[in-house]
Scaffold this motif. Structure first.
Motif, short mmCIF file in Angstrom:
data_model
loop_
_atom_site.label_atom_id
_atom_site.label_comp_id
_atom_site.label_asym_id
_atom_site.label_seq_id
_atom_site.Cartn_x
_atom_site.Cartn_y
_atom_site.Cartn_z
N THR A 6 53.36 43.78 43.54
CA THR A 6 52.95 42.38 43.49
C THR A 6 53.25 41.81 42.11
O THR A 6 52.88 42.40 41.11
CB THR A 6 51.44 42.24 43.77
OG1 THR A 6 51.14 42.81 45.05
CG2 THR A 6 51.00 40.81 43.77
N GLU A 9 49.28 37.04 42.10
CA GLU A 9 48.16 37.08 43.03
C GLU A 9 47.59 35.67 43.16
O GLU A 9 47.42 34.98 42.16
CB GLU A 9 47.07 38.03 42.54
CG GLU A 9 45.93 38.16 43.54
CD GLU A 9 44.86 39.13 43.06
OE1 GLU A 9 43.76 38.65 42.71
OE2 GLU A 9 45.13 40.34 43.04
N GLU A 38 50.83 38.11 46.31
CA GLU A 38 49.79 38.60 47.22
C GLU A 38 48.80 37.46 47.42
O GLU A 38 48.19 36.99 46.46
CB GLU A 38 49.07 39.81 46.64
CG GLU A 38 47.97 40.33 47.53
CD GLU A 38 47.23 41.52 46.94
OE1 GLU A 38 46.24 41.94 47.57
OE2 GLU A 38 47.61 42.00 45.87
N ARG A 72 44.93 39.59 53.67
CA ARG A 72 45.88 39.72 52.57
C ARG A 72 47.29 39.65 53.13
O ARG A 72 47.59 40.26 54.16
CB ARG A 72 45.68 41.05 51.84
CG ARG A 72 44.38 41.12 51.09
CD ARG A 72 44.21 42.48 50.43
NE ARG A 72 42.92 42.53 49.79
CZ ARG A 72 42.74 42.40 48.49
NH1 ARG A 72 43.77 42.24 47.70
NH2 ARG A 72 41.53 42.46 47.98
#
Length: 81
Positions: A6, A9, A38, A72
């Protein structure tokens, strides 16, 4: 679950449709092609909206993970044709 690469985020938990997808779109504009964001969400509508968003635009939905409260998504920024 295994760890996923990732670069960014984005936590949209507590927000309702259409805000998570709008924030995702804004985040992807800032990213380089191939980078992965993410997305954390709590709105069940994201289970439908995020895959449709990725299908409509040139982004790749790498993986999803969901439980009863959190969702997610890992999205790789695609290249515009």
């Amino acid at each position: 679950m295994t760890a996923r690469h990732t670069d960014w985020e984005l936590d949209t938990r507590g927000l309702r449709c259409p805000e998570p997808v709008m924030m995702l779109h804004r985040q992807l504009r800032k990213m380089q092609v191939g980078e992965v964001v993410e997305l954390l969400a709590s709105d069940p509508a994201t289970l439908r909206d995020v895959p449709q968003f990725c299908e409509f635009l040139p982004h790749r939905l790498v993986a999803t993970l969901n439980n009863d409260v959190d969702y997610r998504f890992w999205i790789e920024k695609g290249e515009r044709p």
